[in-house]
Write an enzyme that holds these catalytic residues in place. Structure first.
Site, PDB file in Angstrom:
ATOM      1  N   ASP A  57      51.285  42.546  31.258  1.00  0.00           N
ATOM      2  CA  ASP A  57      52.297  42.231  32.259  1.00  0.00           C
ATOM      3  C   ASP A  57      53.232  41.182  31.668  1.00  0.00           C
ATOM      4  O   ASP A  57      52.775  40.124  31.210  1.00  0.00           O
ATOM      5  CB  ASP A  57      51.652  41.686  33.529  1.00  0.00           C
TER       6      ASP A  57
ATOM      7  N   ASP B 212      51.915  50.667  45.151  1.00  0.00           N
ATOM      8  CA  ASP B 212      51.271  49.378  45.345  1.00  0.00           C
ATOM      9  C   ASP B 212      51.158  49.142  46.844  1.00  0.00           C
ATOM     10  O   ASP B 212      52.173  49.197  47.553  1.00  0.00           O
ATOM     11  CB  ASP B 212      52.082  48.262  44.698  1.00  0.00           C
TER      12      ASP B 212
END
EC number: 5.3.1.16
Length: 242
Positions: free
Chosen positions: A8, A131
């Site tokens: 990330d 998500d």
């Protein structure tokens, strides 16, 4: 089952967030290319990359870091990239650059037809990131929660060529409390598209538990923090899952 080690990216560095909060970022490596090289050396077949800044900006931000990852990975592993990919120009750019597949998130909720167009143009190279917070889809870097459920959104992409659904339970992400296997299996069982588990994977036992559900349509699991802090040995996990 595939294991997807995660990189990330925030401000050019490899970080992990706690439940998607950009103010709660822990930096694990300032050299994303070197980190990708470590993952590849351990034997991974995929590297999962997220441009966190890009997810908020709505356009790629950490391009240089992604380039360094691609250089380090070469042809030794495949890559999937999400975060700020919301136009066909950006899709084309990354896939032509060498990313194996791109992950469409916010745009999948805002404009499902765009996902279908991308799938038609790039067969087998488009994934959708869903998500969810309390079962509802969150977008714009998780800053906004919609009134659409994860299943409702996933069903929009049945039979259009999406190669995988990456399902993240936001409340589990980075919290080291184990993945939400029940919700992920329920989603995978209700659709034909393979599902990748994301959020909360904290041990080899978690991965083994996920692997028990491949028949339900689980393709693999993403792990980040547990790899960085040593809770999971990547080479050991890959061997166990194979």
């Amino acid at each position: 089952m595939n294991l997807y080690p995660a990189i990330d990216l925030k401000d050019g560095a490899c970080v992990r967030l706690l439940r998607g909060d950009m103010d709660k970022a822990t930096v694990f490596n300032n050299d994303p290319g070197a980190q990708a090289g470590e993952f590849v050396a351990a034997g991974c077949h995929w590297v999962h990359i997220v441009d966190l800044n890009g997810a908020f900006a709505g356009e790629p931000v950490n391009g240089g870091a992604v380039d360094s990852i691609l250089s380090a990975v070469g042809d030794k592993a495949k890559t999937q990239l999400g975060g700020g990919i919301r136009t066909m120009k950006t899709v084309d750019y990354w896939l032509n650059k060498g990313i194996t597949r791109v992950i469409l998130g916010t745009v999948a909720l805002r404009n499902p037809d765009f996902v279908k167009q991308a799938c038609a143009k790039w067969p087998g190279r488009i994934a959708v990131g869903i998500d969810a917070r309390d079962g509802y889809v969150a977008v714009e870097g998780w800053a906004e929660t919609s009134e659409v459920t994860a299943l409702e959104l996933a069903q929009k992409f049945e039979d259009c060529g999406v190669t995988a659904i990456i399902f993240t339970d936001i409340d589990r992400d980075g919290a080291m409390g184990g993945p939400n296997i029940e919700s992920t299996v329920a989603l995978a069982s209700a659709i034909s598209t393979p599902v990748i588990v994301s959020g909360g994977v904290s041990s080899l036992d978690d991965l083994i538990d996920v692997a028990k559900h491949t028949d339900a349509g689980i393709d693999g699991a993403i792990s980040g923090r547990a790899l960085y802090d040593g809770r999971i040995d990547l080479a050991e996990a890959i061997k166990a899952l194979s």
